[in-house]
Design a protein around this motif. Structure first.
Motif, PDB file in Angstrom:
ATOM      1  N   UNK A  34       0.817  -1.202  -0.019  1.00 40.75           N
ATOM      2  CA  UNK A  34       0.178   0.040  -0.132  1.00 40.75           C
ATOM      3  C   UNK A  34       0.886   0.953  -0.180  1.00 40.75           C
ATOM      4  N   UNK A  37       2.883   1.980  -3.090  1.00 42.32           N
ATOM      5  CA  UNK A  37       2.085   2.101  -3.992  1.00 42.32           C
ATOM      6  C   UNK A  37       1.926   3.532  -4.570  1.00 42.32           C
ATOM      7  N   UNK A  64      -0.126  -9.625  -4.430  1.00 44.19           N
ATOM      8  CA  UNK A  64      -1.045  -9.005  -3.120  1.00 44.19           C
ATOM      9  C   UNK A  64      -1.358  -8.809  -3.032  1.00 44.19           C
ATOM     10  N   UNK A  66      -5.242  -7.203  -0.532  1.00 49.22           N
ATOM     11  CA  UNK A  66      -6.012  -6.324  -0.140  1.00 49.22           C
ATOM     12  C   UNK A  66      -6.060  -6.040   1.965  1.00 49.22           C
ATOM     13  N   UNK A  67      -5.631  -4.259   1.916  1.00 50.76           N
ATOM     14  CA  UNK A  67      -4.373  -4.500   2.960  1.00 50.76           C
ATOM     15  C   UNK A  67      -6.189  -4.984   4.160  1.00 50.76           C
ATOM     16  N   UNK A  68      -7.329  -4.907   4.106  1.00 52.46           N
ATOM     17  CA  UNK A  68      -8.155  -5.180   5.070  1.00 52.46           C
ATOM     18  C   UNK A  68      -8.556  -6.682   5.048  1.00 52.46           C
ATOM     19  N   UNK A  69      -7.186  -7.284   4.875  1.00 51.50           N
ATOM     20  CA  UNK A  69      -7.441  -8.879   5.206  1.00 51.50           C
ATOM     21  C   UNK A  69      -6.095  -9.371   5.438  1.00 51.50           C
ATOM     22  N   UNK A 132      -4.811   4.516   5.717  1.00 49.60           N
ATOM     23  CA  UNK A 132      -6.069   3.280   6.093  1.00 49.60           C
ATOM     24  C   UNK A 132      -5.682   2.071   7.602  1.00 49.60           C
TER      25      UNK A 132
ATOM     26  N   UNK B  84      -3.365   1.279 -10.772  1.00 48.03           N
ATOM     27  CA  UNK B  84      -3.782   1.479  -9.782  1.00 48.03           C
ATOM     28  C   UNK B  84      -4.958   2.585  -9.493  1.00 48.03           C
ATOM     29  N   UNK B  87      -5.535   5.368  -5.168  1.00 51.10           N
ATOM     30  CA  UNK B  87      -5.313   6.649  -4.784  1.00 51.10           C
ATOM     31  C   UNK B  87      -5.950   7.320  -5.466  1.00 51.10           C
ATOM     32  N   UNK B 110      -4.453  -3.235 -10.235  1.00 49.59           N
ATOM     33  CA  UNK B 110      -3.611  -3.993  -9.777  1.00 49.59           C
ATOM     34  C   UNK B 110      -4.356  -4.333  -7.476  1.00 49.59           C
ATOM     35  N   UNK B 113      -8.910  -4.427  -5.032  1.00 49.07           N
ATOM     36  CA  UNK B 113      -9.669  -5.756  -4.189  1.00 49.07           C
ATOM     37  C   UNK B 113      -9.040  -5.193  -3.300  1.00 49.07           C
ATOM     38  N   UNK B 114      -9.144  -3.883  -3.487  1.00 49.55           N
ATOM     39  CA  UNK B 114      -8.420  -3.283  -1.878  1.00 49.55           C
ATOM     40  C   UNK B 114     -10.268  -2.698  -1.954  1.00 49.55           C
TER      41      UNK B 114
END
Lengths: 197, 356
Positions: A34, A37, A64, A66-69, A132, B84, B87, B110, B113-114
């Motif tokens: 995150x 990027x 990669x 997802x940051x929440x997982x 976040x 991306x 952002x 990429x 999924x976030x």
């Protein structure tokens, strides 16, 4: 302030921790995807570096997530497999005084990590400038990942330090011992954190 | 205790703004350039900006020609950036962007999924320039689809629109274009519902509320309910004018207030105070308004037909033009009663509703 510790945030909104008697701050997590990027977006491609093709190639070795997982396969949250030349522009982007940690600095974090885990909580005052993922990861206790996390690069050393998650690389390594690993085999396991002096 | 009366103006545009994003690869650009221009010709007034994935820089297109002329230069500046979307979406979230997003791409961004747990995902249409479907989770359409199909796919009609807030009661409201707002009372609160679902409108509102001003909410088919703030304004409405009760009706009104009998001005006989039609056939209070609630105070009356509600007891009570009385108690508006003939609704204020 958290007892003897204080937090500051880099421009990506990720925390660095400093103890009163340290003359540097060290990042609470290895550098995350995150976070990296944010740099890629601001920096843009340079030749073949930081292009879509380059990044997708990198993600093939450590996909990669997802940051929440963040409850499993945590290593997928962090950027790995970058060479030093690919890291330097990121350090410059963070600002002056940022570099990879020296062995001694990393070991100080390892020594303090138990205390840091007890003392740092965002429940009452999640800082406004924090990204976040940070508040979630801190809430879940996903720091500082020195006892178990990924292998990390150091400045002034060709070796790596840390202990990879067992799911990432079965091992019985001691986190505080420098390892000279084969880059080609282990690069997907090797990330880094930053220090600001 | 209610904080008092507010005067607000809501300017509402119900057209859906659109953001276009482009994967900055040679392949996608080659296929999407012409298609985007076609789309802009239909949509350009609604385009909020064009982005390239992997860059937070928005490009504005005041006219479609701008894209035709400058687009290739914009693409060159962004060529090969990492796809991306995060952002850009974060920035749109900060701006509370409630429109639709069209992404021209050959592969999913990429970091898409976030956003799987975000309501933004359902407002994104991926226009796929190559390869296989992205899967059920994503709204997608092929690059070969005509612009009208893309238009239809990003349609996001309004399902509900209403004004509400803590302690909110509308007193007066004027809406342009002309229309009638519906007043709804449910579970201790009032909502005002505009009659429009598309285009735009302006609404001047005088209302009661507690602490914060009421908001106008727009709920569309996709996405969260969008709250819109009204602007404070000087009162758009004249002060309510109390009319004088005609001299010959004063004894009738006075008898109503005292709940006694009166001498009918029509037949000169005595009637009970709640007699409105003389047995000989005439409306006794001729000259007074009917089919709306009327308030009385000493020799003055106020007709509530232009009001949604009128505040009484320093704002702790309201009476609607239909003659319904509500009291502010325990943080909600509780229904008290329908107005009874010459019922006292406030100190030395009485009400009446005559249905003819």
């Amino acid at each position: 302030m958290y007892g003897d510790y204080s937090l500051e945030f880099d421009r990506t909104g990720f925390p660095l921790v400093r103890r009163n008697d340290w003359n540097y701050s060290i990042s609470l997590f290895p550098v995350s995807k995150y976070q990296f990027e944010r740099f890629i977006v601001e920096h843009g491609p340079k030749g073949e570096l930081y292009t879509d093709k380059w990044y997708r190639e990198n993600l093939r070795i450590n996909p990669r997530r997802p940051w929440f997982r963040c409850e499993e396969r945590q290593w997928e949250l962090f950027i790995t497999g970058l060479g030093y030349d690919e890291i330097v522009p990121f350090l410059r982007y963070l600002g002056s005084g940022f570099r990879l940690p020296k062995e001694k600095e990393w070991l100080s974090l390892l020594e303090a990590s138990g205390e840091i885990r007890k003392i740092i909580k965002f429940e009452r005052d999640c800082p406004e400038n924090c990204a976040p993922p940070v508040s979630l990861w801190v809430k879940k206790g996903l720091f500082s990942l020195v006892e178990e996390g990924i292998l990390e690069m150091l400045s002034e050393s060709d070796g790596c330090i840390g202990k990879p998650y067992l799911g990432l690389l079965p091992n019985t390594w001691k986190p505080g011992k420098i390892k000279n690993v084969n880059w080609d085999i282990c690069r997907h396991v090797i990330g880094f954190r930053v220090v600001r002096v | 205790m209610l904080s008092g009366i507010m005067n607000l103006c809501f300017d509402v545009a119900l057209s859906v703004p659109v953001v276009i994003m482009i994967e900055p690869s040679e392949d996608v650009w080659g296929k999407a350039y012409g298609k985007i221009y076609e789309l802009l010709e239909i949509l350009f007034a609604r385009i909020k900006g064009i982005f390239f994935l992997g860059s937070g820089t928005p490009y504005s297109v005041p006219i479609p020609r701008e894209f035709m002329d400058s687009g290739p230069m914009w693409f060159d500046k962004n060529r090969d950036r990492v796809s991306l979307i995060g952002p850009i979406l974060e920035e749109l979230e900060r701006e509370r962007f409630r429109g639709m997003i069209v992404v021209f791409c050959s592969a999913l961004p990429v970091d898409v999924e976030d956003w799987h747990e975000s309501n933004l995902l359902e407002r994104i249409l991926f226009v796929r320039t190559a390869g296989e479907s992205f899967g059920d989770r994503y709204h997608e359409i092929g690059i070969d689809a005509p612009p009208t199909s893309i238009m239809n796919a990003i349609d996001n009609p309004v399902k509900r629109i209403f004004i509400k807030g803590k302690g909110f009661v509308p007193l007066l409201c004027e809406i342009t274009p002309k229309g009638k707002m519906d007043l709804i009372y449910k579970d201790g609160e009032f909502q005002l519902v505009p009659p429009f679902r598309e285009g735009g409108f302006r609404c001047h509102l005088k209302c009661l509320c507690e602490e914060s001003a009421p908001l106008l909410y727009v709920k569309r088919e996709k996405g969260l309910c969008e709250p819109i703030e009204g602007k404070d304004e000087h009162s758009w409405f004249d002060e309510p004018k109390w009319e004088e009760i005609p001299q010959h009706l004063r004894p009738v009104i006075e008898a109503g207030i005292l709940k006694s009998e009166f001498i009918c001005p029509q037949c000169k006989r005595s009637h009970r105070y709640d007699t409105f039609i003389c047995p000989e056939g005439d409306f006794i209070l001729r000259g007074m308004p009917t089919n709306t609630c009327i308030l009385f105070r000493k020799w003055g009356y106020l007709m509530l037909s232009g009001f949604y509600a009128y505040p009484l007891k320093e704002g702790r009570r309201v009476i609607t033009s239909e003659g319904k009385i509500y009291d502010w108690k325990g943080g909600v508006w509780g229904f008290v009663d329908e107005i009874r003939p010459y019922g006292e609704v406030d100190n030395d204020v009485w009400g009446l509703f005559i249905r003819i």
